[in-house]
Structure formats: C-alpha cells, structure tokens
Design a protein around this motif. Sequence first.
Motif, short mmCIF file in Angstrom:
data_model
loop_
_atom_site.label_atom_id
_atom_site.label_comp_id
_atom_site.label_asym_id
_atom_site.label_seq_id
_atom_site.Cartn_x
_atom_site.Cartn_y
_atom_site.Cartn_z
N SER A 185 0.80 -1.32 0.01
CA SER A 185 -0.01 -0.02 -0.08
C SER A 185 0.81 1.19 0.16
CB SER A 185 -0.87 0.07 1.30
OG SER A 185 -1.85 0.96 1.11
N ASN A 186 0.43 2.21 -1.09
CA ASN A 186 1.30 3.44 -1.25
C ASN A 186 0.67 4.15 -2.23
OD1 ASN A 186 3.28 5.18 -1.98
ND2 ASN A 186 5.03 3.70 -1.35
N PRO A 187 0.51 5.28 -1.84
CA PRO A 187 -0.22 6.57 -2.71
C PRO A 187 0.51 6.74 -3.98
CG PRO A 187 0.82 7.51 -0.90
CD PRO A 187 0.88 6.12 -0.84
N GLU A 188 2.00 6.37 -3.88
CA GLU A 188 2.60 6.75 -5.15
C GLU A 188 2.44 5.65 -6.31
OE1 GLU A 188 4.31 7.80 -7.91
OE2 GLU A 188 4.67 9.26 -6.40
N ARG A 189 1.75 6.09 -7.47
CA ARG A 189 1.38 5.06 -8.44
C ARG A 189 2.44 4.41 -9.18
NH1 ARG A 189 -3.39 8.46 -7.72
NH2 ARG A 189 -2.54 9.82 -9.35
N THR A 190 3.69 4.97 -9.33
CA THR A 190 4.47 4.49 -10.03
C THR A 190 5.25 3.38 -9.51
OG1 THR A 190 6.31 6.26 -9.03
CG2 THR A 190 4.94 6.87 -11.37
N LEU A 191 5.00 3.33 -8.01
CA LEU A 191 5.76 2.40 -7.10
C LEU A 191 4.71 1.11 -7.05
CD1 LEU A 191 7.63 4.58 -4.69
CD2 LEU A 191 8.62 3.38 -6.84
N PHE A 192 3.48 1.52 -6.62
CA PHE A 192 2.33 0.58 -6.20
C PHE A 192 1.16 0.59 -7.19
CE2 PHE A 192 -1.93 1.17 -3.89
CZ PHE A 192 -1.97 0.04 -3.36
N ASP A 193 0.77 -0.71 -7.18
CA ASP A 193 -0.73 -1.18 -7.86
C ASP A 193 -1.22 -2.18 -7.00
OD1 ASP A 193 -2.65 -1.73 -9.64
OD2 ASP A 193 -1.64 -1.45 -11.27
N ALA A 194 -2.26 -1.82 -6.42
CA ALA A 194 -2.99 -2.88 -5.45
C ALA A 194 -3.74 -3.98 -6.47
CB ALA A 194 -4.15 -2.18 -4.59
N ALA A 195 -3.94 -3.70 -7.52
CA ALA A 195 -4.83 -4.45 -8.60
C ALA A 195 -3.82 -5.64 -9.15
CB ALA A 195 -5.27 -3.73 -9.53
N ILE A 196 -2.58 -5.90 -8.72
CA ILE A 196 -1.59 -6.86 -9.11
C ILE A 196 -2.07 -8.06 -8.42
CG2 ILE A 196 0.57 -7.81 -8.77
CD1 ILE A 196 1.70 -5.01 -8.64
N ASN A 197 -2.33 -8.98 -9.41
CA ASN A 197 -2.86 -10.29 -9.43
C ASN A 197 -4.36 -10.50 -8.59
OD1 ASN A 197 -0.87 -12.01 -10.19
ND2 ASN A 197 0.45 -11.51 -8.29
N ARG A 198 -5.14 -9.38 -8.83
CA ARG A 198 -6.70 -9.38 -8.16
C ARG A 198 -7.76 -9.07 -8.90
NH1 ARG A 198 -7.72 -5.72 -3.16
NH2 ARG A 198 -9.70 -5.88 -4.03
N SER A 199 -7.43 -9.30 -10.34
CA SER A 199 -8.76 -8.97 -11.32
C SER A 199 -8.31 -9.78 -12.45
CB SER A 199 -9.01 -7.37 -11.66
OG SER A 199 -10.27 -7.34 -11.91
N ASN A 200 -9.21 -9.63 -13.29
CA ASN A 200 -9.01 -10.54 -14.68
C ASN A 200 -7.74 -10.32 -15.25
OD1 ASN A 200 -11.37 -12.45 -14.38
ND2 ASN A 200 -12.82 -11.03 -15.40
N HIS A 201 -7.35 -9.30 -15.48
CA HIS A 201 -6.27 -8.90 -16.31
C HIS A 201 -5.04 -9.49 -15.69
CE1 HIS A 201 -5.50 -6.39 -12.94
NE2 HIS A 201 -4.51 -5.83 -13.37
N ALA A 202 -4.93 -9.86 -14.46
CA ALA A 202 -3.79 -10.67 -13.90
C ALA A 202 -3.71 -11.94 -14.29
CB ALA A 202 -3.95 -10.70 -12.25
N SER A 203 -4.74 -12.62 -14.85
CA SER A 203 -4.66 -13.79 -15.46
C SER A 203 -3.78 -13.83 -16.95
CB SER A 203 -6.09 -14.50 -15.85
OG SER A 203 -6.94 -14.56 -14.83
N PHE A 204 -3.94 -12.83 -17.51
CA PHE A 204 -3.13 -12.49 -18.59
C PHE A 204 -1.80 -12.14 -18.41
CE2 PHE A 204 -7.52 -12.58 -19.82
CZ PHE A 204 -7.58 -13.11 -20.83
N HIS A 205 -1.51 -11.06 -17.42
CA HIS A 205 -0.40 -10.94 -16.84
C HIS A 205 0.52 -12.06 -16.58
CE1 HIS A 205 -0.76 -6.42 -15.63
NE2 HIS A 205 -0.73 -6.47 -16.85
N GLN A 206 0.05 -12.93 -15.73
CA GLN A 206 0.67 -14.24 -15.28
C GLN A 206 1.18 -15.28 -16.52
OE1 GLN A 206 -2.16 -15.81 -12.93
NE2 GLN A 206 -2.05 -14.08 -11.39
#
Length: 533
Positions: free
Chosen positions: A473-494
């Motif tokens: 958890s971090n407000p700096e979006r260039t460092l943080f993304d809370a959606a990593i591995n937690r929505s459908n796009h993650a299946s394609f990232h993997q």
Amino acid sequence: MVQIFGLKEEVSSISKGLSYFFYEVENDKWCLLSVMDDDTIQEVLTRGMKLQKLSINLSTEDLIFLEMDAWSEEAVEHLKKYKLLSIDGRKIIIALGPTELNEEVHIHGPKAHAHPQLLLPSPEIFYPIDNFSTFYDDLPNTDRNEHKWIHSSESEAFLSENISASTAESFQTKVDRYSGKLDLDTQGRIISRHISHPDNVRVIHAVQNELSSLGFCPTLHHFSFSGMSLNNVIADLPGAGSLSFESNVQEQLRELFLKYPKPYPVNNWLSSVKEIIGEDWFGSHFTNDVSPLRIRKLIEESFGLKPWFPWWLESCSLPGQGSQLIIVGCHLDSTAASHSNYNPITAPAPGADDIASGIAATLSIAKCLSKFRGQLTHTVRFCFFNAEESGLVGSKVYASKLKSTGAPVKAVICMDIIGFNSDKNHLFEIHAGYNDPAIRDASLPIAQVIAKHTSEVPTLSPPQIYQGTSAVSNPERTLFDAAINRSNHASFHQQGYPAVVVSEDFFVNLSSEPTSDPNPNYHHQSDTSILRI
C-alpha cells in the motif's frame, strides 16, 4: 506440491514438474509453485535452490493464493481458520476443502485488501510469447508470390470522432437487466449471477443472445470448477489483418477440412489440398514419409486455420492473416460474500456495480465497434469471464488456453466495478502494474492509449494510471498497484500478455487529490444500483 525460491532466471528455467504459479516474493527473489516427484526435487536441491514442501491433497483441496496490500494481523487471524500452508510477508497460500468457498477468504477491510486466486496447473506458464509471425514469414519471395499476398492498408480504424458512447439510458437499462431490476428474459428478473445460482446460466444465454442480435458469432468456452460445468462467453469482431490472399485459400481449405474432418482416408482430401495451395509449394514442404495427421496440422497452421479462433464453425467469419487479438472484457458472475449468512445457492447477489456495469460496458463497446466490421486491422475479442469471484477461475483457464495455442494477444483491456461515483470528481483508475517490470512496461502503452482517448470526454477527470511493480500500500502509483494479481487482467499478466484493468476510483489516492471513492456496497446484497454524480 513444492515452493522453489531463487532468482527469477534460475527459477523460471526449471522445466520439469507441473507448474502452477510463479510470483515475486521480494526484490529479485521469486517463487515457483509446482508438483514434482522426488527425483526432480533432488535435482532442484542440487542446483542450490531453496525448496519447501506444502501439505496439500490436490484431489480434495484447492490451492488459494492471496496478496495483502498491507500487513494486517486481523486479516491473518481471519485466514487461520482455514488450512494455512505458507506465509511470505503479505503473500499467503491456503488450502480449501470441498465445502469451503473461495470468495469467503476475500479480505476487504479498512486495514488490508486481498483477492483470492485459485491456482491451477499451468504447464505453459514459461512458454515464450508467440512473436505473431506466420509460417509465410520464413518462405522465400517466390512462394509468397505464388499465393499473391496483398498488403492491406495500415490506416487507423480508431478515430475518436467516429465513435460515440452509448446513452446513459441504454447503459442503465443493461445494468438493470443484469442486476435484477428489470426482466432479463421471458422468465423475468434474475436474483443472482453467482456460479452456484441457477440464474448464472440464464445470464450466459442472455449475453449470447444479445451478441447474436448485434451480428456476432458468440461461442462458449467450457471449463469445470468445484464439480460444476461453467462457461465463458466469447465473441469476435474479426480483423482484416495486414495481409490477405487474392484467392480465398483460407475459406477453400476450411470448407474442405469441414467436409473431411478426419485425416484418414487421406485420398478424400489430399488431392484437393494440392490443387488449392499448389503442387509445387506442397512438394517443397512435404516428403512422402510425412503422416496425413502431420500434413493436416501444418497446413492448418501455415494458412491461418489456428486453434485460437473457431475456424471449424462455418457460421463464424475468419480473421485476416496477420490479425492479432485485442481482448475487451469483464467478468459476469456476482457475489454477496460480505453479507452475513450468505448462501450463494439461493441468496440475492445483484452486483449492479460489480459487475453489471462491466457487462453493460462490454456489450455497449461491442455494439459500437460492430459498425466498423471489416475495417479493423486486428480482431477485437469480447470476453465475459465466469467464476471471477471464485478466484479469477474463468479468465485463468482461458488465458492458459490462449497461451498454450500460441494466440497472438496484442492487448487485453478488462473492466471491473466501473459504475460508482459519489462526488463530482469523476476520477477513475487504469491498472497496468505487475511484479515483472517487463510485462508492466508492455502493458503501460495500453493505459496511455485509453488515457489519450478519454481525455476528450469532458465529463471525466484524467485517469489515475497505476504502474507500480509492488502491491504494498502506497499512494505513489509509479511504485504501487493494488490490482496486481487481483482482477481478470492478472490472469493474462501471469501468462506474459500485456493487460490492464479499468475501474472506478477504488484505491488510495495521492495526498494532493480528493480521497478515494470506493463503492460501500461492494460484495453486499445492497449493490443494487450504480451511482454517478
């Protein structure tokens, strides 16, 4: 089942065993989850990598992965009522028995967030991404000329002034139909889209019918989960490609192979194949000792009849040569797992925002782009994934299938909870972040293209683009993304594909910005309407 820890390069080079999941533990330290026999385990240990066995019975238990955006003792205590297999910082692996629901372990609270992922066998996870070349890229010019390749125009099909959004009224009507406020079909209103509820099947049919009415050829992607037979809904707007045949070789071969679907007896189809593609070309690529099955497979691959689109369905149009896939999609199931005493088989789970709003958006985009039929270079594939709330199951199975067939996925754009806004800021998020910087870097241009086009919509604020490689958890979006591995796009990232997910203003904002604006009805039975100010 084992965990293997080491540098990314050395862990990803392990070719033996049955891979399940590959994730970053900390900076440059990665973990592979895999099923291995004792000999392979000893081989890994001799290479100096750390290995840990997990106590799980895969015939009766599911493997679940969660990553919390912030450490929370309270969340960990909640998870301890399940079979806890591993804790690596904020990354937790548990085993669920046959009576335990995946969405029950979802963490959504003031101190931490985590979305459960069901982990499935993924032997293709380390396959290289197809470079999208065709068999013809390796042929000499004389062979190319024999089949009279023609370059299609490279003109831009997506000109924002030619694309109009759906009206608020039509969008709202779709949301209401798929969340139970209006009749969905002749049987009336639905109660829930949960995979355990009988209305899930009605939703599948309704999406199919709506796509068919728009001129699409929708297909079902079948998969099994938790003893149930489930479906994703898939529909293509075929791209013209960058190359095409002067004569319709693809269609001639398809017609022939549909007439003779089996390679034996070979005399039924071989002479016709030689006639279609040319005796000289055939003779230069096949010898007499090549089996009919191998000839059929190579002919299909060489002339664009590939398994990543349903060429065997005569009613579905073929994409042109060189056409890659742009996936636009959402999930279609719902849950009210945060509601006390929730029974998914009978209880309401309207999911107006999560995610009737995404269903409405995907159908609206399909309707809009259908006006450009035959004008787009690449194939736009509309996907409605099932069992997302149960651990991204439908999208994981589908992304795995695409990877294993070498599908040329150019970009993936998913939507998740896009209908809520309680203030006048009209902020929204685009998540391109991933633990692997290379996959993040490939995904970021997609977010930038979306940002460019939405900047021309006066009622929207500029999007917040999350592009971090960490879910801390971090407000700096260039460092943080809370959606990593937690929505459908993650299946394609993997699987190594470039992908983003678009959502309402759900996660933490910069101190210079208004506070985030998450939907308070998330995963509750009160998620009955979208709200836009």
